[in-house]
Design an enzyme around this catalytic site. Sequence first.
Site, mmCIF file in Angstrom:
data_model
loop_
_atom_site.group_PDB
_atom_site.id
_atom_site.type_symbol
_atom_site.label_atom_id
_atom_site.label_comp_id
_atom_site.label_asym_id
_atom_site.label_seq_id
_atom_site.Cartn_x
_atom_site.Cartn_y
_atom_site.Cartn_z
ATOM 1 N N CYS A 9 0.842 -1.030 0.136
ATOM 2 C CA CYS A 9 0.182 0.026 -0.054
ATOM 3 C C CYS A 9 0.963 1.197 0.076
ATOM 4 O O CYS A 9 1.880 1.018 -0.283
ATOM 5 C CB CYS A 9 -1.028 0.066 1.087
ATOM 6 S SG CYS A 9 -0.055 0.085 2.856
ATOM 7 N N ARG A 15 -3.307 -0.904 5.393
ATOM 8 C CA ARG A 15 -3.787 -1.935 4.368
ATOM 9 C C ARG A 15 -3.061 -3.075 4.239
ATOM 10 O O ARG A 15 -3.198 -4.183 4.519
ATOM 11 C CB ARG A 15 -4.268 -1.429 3.047
ATOM 12 C CG ARG A 15 -5.364 -0.450 3.138
ATOM 13 C CD ARG A 15 -5.560 0.479 1.861
ATOM 14 N NE ARG A 15 -4.524 1.191 1.503
ATOM 15 C CZ ARG A 15 -4.448 1.942 0.415
ATOM 16 N NH1 ARG A 15 -5.152 1.778 -0.428
ATOM 17 N NH2 ARG A 15 -3.582 2.715 0.169
ATOM 18 N N ASP A 126 -8.343 3.118 1.509
ATOM 19 C CA ASP A 126 -7.327 3.664 2.608
ATOM 20 C C ASP A 126 -8.116 4.119 3.607
ATOM 21 O O ASP A 126 -8.786 5.186 3.448
ATOM 22 C CB ASP A 126 -6.499 4.644 1.983
ATOM 23 C CG ASP A 126 -5.273 4.739 2.803
ATOM 24 O OD1 ASP A 126 -5.207 4.480 3.945
ATOM 25 O OD2 ASP A 126 -4.152 5.518 2.429
#
Length: 160
Positions: A9, A15, A126
């Site tokens: 990420c 994440r 996100d």
Amino acid sequence: MTYRVLLVCMGNICRSPTAEGVLRYFIKINNLGEIVEVDSAGTHGYHVGEVPDSRTQRAASARGYNLSQLRARKVARQDLDYFDLILAMDKSNLDNLRRMATPEQQQRIRLFMDYAKNFDDDEVPDPYYGLGHGFDLVLDMVEDASLGLIDEIKKELRRT
């Protein structure tokens, strides 16, 4: 044979460490620990050396995943050679990875949600700037994609 998976990420504190923790759990319960290696990283170095975001850790812990030993790191060029599969959480990070990669490395880079079976989304959103509920959605999506990836790895192992 070892199968190496890198989850990516932006900052490697929400994440991708969530995906790493969840995937590690599914690897363990499927007895694939000797075969599958998993790591995570970020395309940006904002949080190198930091533990995952406290909200991420709380949400993961509520489902039995311990992320406390993970530390953020930035994707390195050698990762693109070392890992067999590099999975981005979203298209922006996918593009960043593709720009880093040589033509030979391109086929290793995909979206993590390509493995999801119950979500049609291409991207794991996100949750960093959002409200707390986003962390549970991330977990739902990551669990789904992780199970799909485990199924694909098992199919691949049966072919070899």
